[in-house]
Structure formats: structure tokens, C-alpha cells
Design a protein around this motif. Structure first.
Motif, PDB file in Angstrom:
ATOM      1  N   TYR A  84      35.488 -18.505  12.147  1.00 17.13           N
ATOM      2  CA  TYR A  84      34.960 -17.646  13.149  1.00 17.13           C
ATOM      3  C   TYR A  84      34.842 -18.303  14.401  1.00 17.13           C
ATOM      4  O   TYR A  84      35.207 -17.579  15.408  1.00 17.13           O
ATOM      5  N   THR A  85      34.550 -19.703  14.573  1.00 14.03           N
ATOM      6  CA  THR A  85      34.177 -20.042  15.940  1.00 14.03           C
ATOM      7  C   THR A  85      35.399 -20.840  16.385  1.00 14.03           C
ATOM      8  O   THR A  85      35.392 -21.167  17.514  1.00 14.03           O
ATOM      9  N   ILE A  86      36.456 -21.321  15.352  1.00 14.65           N
ATOM     10  CA  ILE A  86      37.468 -22.203  15.831  1.00 14.65           C
ATOM     11  C   ILE A  86      38.730 -21.417  15.768  1.00 14.65           C
ATOM     12  O   ILE A  86      39.563 -21.206  16.568  1.00 14.65           O
ATOM     13  N   PHE A  87      39.068 -21.250  14.376  1.00  6.69           N
ATOM     14  CA  PHE A  87      40.460 -20.387  14.362  1.00  6.69           C
ATOM     15  C   PHE A  87      40.668 -19.229  14.784  1.00  6.69           C
ATOM     16  O   PHE A  87      41.905 -18.741  15.136  1.00  6.69           O
ATOM     17  N   THR A  88      39.638 -18.283  14.910  1.00  2.00           N
ATOM     18  CA  THR A  88      39.819 -16.776  15.415  1.00  2.00           C
ATOM     19  C   THR A  88      40.301 -17.102  16.837  1.00  2.00           C
ATOM     20  O   THR A  88      41.211 -16.396  17.448  1.00  2.00           O
ATOM     21  N   PRO A  89      39.583 -18.046  17.682  1.00  2.00           N
ATOM     22  CA  PRO A  89      39.949 -18.140  19.139  1.00  2.00           C
ATOM     23  C   PRO A  89      41.447 -18.570  19.225  1.00  2.00           C
ATOM     24  O   PRO A  89      41.986 -18.458  20.137  1.00  2.00           O
ATOM     25  N   LEU A  90      41.884 -19.739  18.303  1.00  2.00           N
ATOM     26  CA  LEU A  90      43.130 -20.003  18.363  1.00  2.00           C
ATOM     27  C   LEU A  90      44.212 -18.915  17.840  1.00  2.00           C
ATOM     28  O   LEU A  90      45.127 -18.779  18.598  1.00  2.00           O
ATOM     29  N   LEU A  91      44.069 -18.173  16.943  1.00  2.00           N
ATOM     30  CA  LEU A  91      44.887 -17.175  16.539  1.00  2.00           C
ATOM     31  C   LEU A  91      45.150 -15.847  17.347  1.00  2.00           C
ATOM     32  O   LEU A  91      46.116 -15.325  17.432  1.00  2.00           O
ATOM     33  N   ASN A  92      43.872 -15.855  18.026  1.00  2.00           N
ATOM     34  CA  ASN A  92      44.171 -14.348  18.875  1.00  2.00           C
ATOM     35  C   ASN A  92      45.142 -14.353  20.045  1.00  2.00           C
ATOM     36  O   ASN A  92      45.938 -13.652  20.053  1.00  2.00           O
ATOM     37  N   PRO A  93      45.082 -15.570  20.762  1.00  2.00           N
ATOM     38  CA  PRO A  93      46.366 -15.527  21.723  1.00  2.00           C
ATOM     39  C   PRO A  93      47.816 -15.794  20.960  1.00  2.00           C
ATOM     40  O   PRO A  93      48.675 -15.073  21.553  1.00  2.00           O
ATOM     41  N   ILE A  94      47.932 -16.379  19.929  1.00  2.00           N
ATOM     42  CA  ILE A  94      49.256 -16.254  19.155  1.00  2.00           C
ATOM     43  C   ILE A  94      49.671 -14.764  18.468  1.00  2.00           C
ATOM     44  O   ILE A  94      50.772 -14.448  18.907  1.00  2.00           O
ATOM     45  N   ILE A  95      48.576 -14.307  18.159  1.00  2.00           N
ATOM     46  CA  ILE A  95      49.051 -12.838  17.644  1.00  2.00           C
ATOM     47  C   ILE A  95      49.440 -12.001  18.630  1.00  2.00           C
ATOM     48  O   ILE A  95      50.381 -11.255  18.824  1.00  2.00           O
TER      49      ILE A  95
END
Length: 304
Positions: free
Chosen positions: A275-286
Motif C-alpha cells: 500500500y505504501t511503497i509498491f502502489t506509488p511505484l506501479l501507478n506511474p508505470i500503469i
């Protein structure tokens, strides 16, 4: 916020993700790379949208706000977690702990409402394309955006209000890598059963309302797109699928964390990391990989 006289806890001890020294060194290297990726990825979106005039539309204005929230969401606890991997004793001050909880709920609540705003924007763009710029005027867009941050602030303030008069006299050990409200409440020197229910109700109500609004808006959009030409439907579904993916990644961990917030299963730590790390990383990729306009703008800026 003033500490009560009978509260004797001045700092909390964080147990982190694991106890193995070898794993902690591995996590230090891995999460350092991930954090740099979060910052660079979201900064790339910010720079791209800012300097490419073709992206100066309501959708991309909301996207850069999402990137800002994601960068801050990843920064409220991740840098300390990374540094703590190199420390034997992981502590956080009383005020530092409360600050983490405040910003987590502020950013989480704001992002939930921002996702709803982005869904409204997609509904107008897909279902009423001829009136898109009129409906999503700068005034309306600013109002929706400010409302998102206002809801996040009210939600966070109400959550922290529950903590005002709680006494903490030990133990002060938190089985996580950051201060989360359900875990801190358990440490209070009084019966907190009713308070636990109120915290769950507060977070649960906001999550449920936002999720239902998202389901409603996406349902209407999908129903509308089904009756259009194949080429237009394909583009609409491509854009919509990116939004639905982000919503799923954001809300799924919230459901597990706050539906069973007082469980002792280690899965809570994994979901908190996601929730705190991988979601902020995946959002710009998606949003980058599924958006031809953003990819073209990035190539232009990087001169590829």
C-alpha cells in the motif's frame, strides 16, 4: 495536540519487517532502489505533463496530483524504514509516530477522493465528449480537487481526534515498520474496544463510499461504451482499464488492513508495504505503459 499527564511513553519501538540481519541488508538495498524508482517515476510524469502543452487537459492535471500524492505517501515512512534496516534499535518519537498516522490518513483519504474525481473525469470524457471541456472547466476541476484534499484532511483529523486523550504507559512496541492507527491504539492503557470500532467505521465508511462511487461510474461508462464503434470502444476501454487497475491496487490492501485491522497475521505487513511503497511505484508505470500520449511526450522530452 497535548500529551496527557498520565502518559509516560515518549517514543515507540518499531519491530520492522523482519529480524534477520541478512534479510535486512537485502531489504535495505531493494527498497532503496524501489524508493528511487518511485521518486523518479512520478517526477517524470510531473515534468512530462508540465512541459508538454498537448497534455494540459483535466485528465493529466489530475494525474500529476496523483503523482504528487504518491510521492508523499511513499515518503512519510519509507525513508525511515530504509534507514532502520541498518539500525539494531528502531525507535520513533511520540510526535513522529502521530505525524506518520496523520499523513497516512490525510494522503490515503485524499487519494481515494482523487480516484473518484478521475472516474468522474473519465465518465464525462467518454460519455459526453462534446461537452467535456465545458463540464470539466477549470473552476469545476479546482473545486473537485480541493474537495478531495478537504475530505482527506477531515478524515485524518477525525481519526487523530480519537487519539487525543489516550494514555500510553507501556508497552510501546509496534509490530510494523511505521505507526499505523490500529496498532498504536492497542498499546493504550485503557479499554479501546469502542474506539477500535469507531476507527474501523471512520475508515470503512470513507472507503466504502468511494468504492461504491467508483463502481457506479465505471459501470455506467462500460455500459455506455458497449454500444459504440469498435475503434472508439477500444480506446475507451484501454484508458478505463488503467484506471480500474490503479483503483484495484489501491483499495485491495485497504480492505484487508482495515477489515481485519487487529489481527496478528504477518500478511498485514506485506499489505502495508504494498500500500505504501509498491502502489506509488506501479501507478506511474500503469499510466505510462497504457497511454500512448504520455509515452510519446516522454520520448520527446528524453529525445528518444
Amino acid at each position: 495536540m497535548e500529551r496527557t499527564n498520565h502518559s509516560v511513553v515518549f517514543e515507540f519501538i518499531l519491530l520492522g519487517l523482519c529480524k534477520s540481519q541478512n534479510l535486512q541488508i537485502l531489504f535495505f538495498l531493494g527498497f532503496s532502489v524501489v524508493f528511487v524508482g518511485i521518486v523518479l517515476g512520478n517526477l517524470l510524469i510531473l515534468v512530462t505533463v508540465t512541459f508538454d502543452a498537448r497534455l494540459h487537459t483535466p485528465m493529466y492535471f489530475l494525474l500529476i496530483n496523483l503523482s504528487c500524492i504518491d510521492m508523499i505517501l511513499a515518503s512519510f515512512a519509507t525513508p525511515k524504514m530504509i534507514v532502520d534496516f541498518l539500525r539494531e534499535r528502531k525507535t520513533i518519537s511520540w510526535w513522529g509516530c502521530y505525524s506518520q498516522m496523520f499523513f497516512m490518513h490525510l494522503l490515503g483519504g485524499s487519494e481515494m477522493m482523487l480516484l473518484v474525481t478521475m472516474a468522474i473525469d473519465r465518465y464525462v470524457a467518454i460519455c459526453k465528449p462534446l461537452h467535456y471541456m465545458t463540464i470539466m472547466s477549470p473552476r469545476v476541476l479546482t473545486g473537485l480537487l480541493l474537495s478531495s484534499y478537504a475530505v482527506g484532511f477531515v478524515h485524518s483529523s477525525s481519526q487523530m481526534a480519537f487519539m487525543l486523550n489516550l494514555p500510553f504507559c507501556g508497552p510501546s512496541v509496534i509490530d510494523s515498520f511505521f505507526c499505523d492507527l490500529p496498532l498504536v491504539i492497542k498499546l493504550a492503557c485503557k479499554d479501546t474496544y469502542i474506539l477500535q470500532l469507531l476507527v474501523i467505521a471512520d475508515s470503512g465508511l470513507l472507503s466504502l463510499v468511494c468504492f461504491l462511487l467508483l463502481l457506479l461510474s465505471y459501470g455506467v461508462i462500460i455500459f455506455s461504451v458497449r454500444h459504440r464503434a469498435a475503434s472508439r470502444s477500444s480506446k475507451a476501454f484501454s484508458t478505463l482499464s488503467a484506471h480500474i487497475t490503479v483503483v484495484t491496487l489501491f483499495f485491495a490492501p485497504c480492505v484487508f488492513i482495515y477489515v481485519w485491522p487487529f489481527s496478528r497475521y504477518s500478511v498485514d505487513k506485506i499489505l502495508s508495504v504494498f500500500y505504501t511503497i509498491f502502489t506509488p511505484l506501479l501507478n506511474p508505470i500503469i499510466y505510462t505503459l497504457r497511454n500512448q500520449e504520455v509515452k510519446a511526450a516522454i520520448k520527446k522530452i528524453l529525445c528518444i
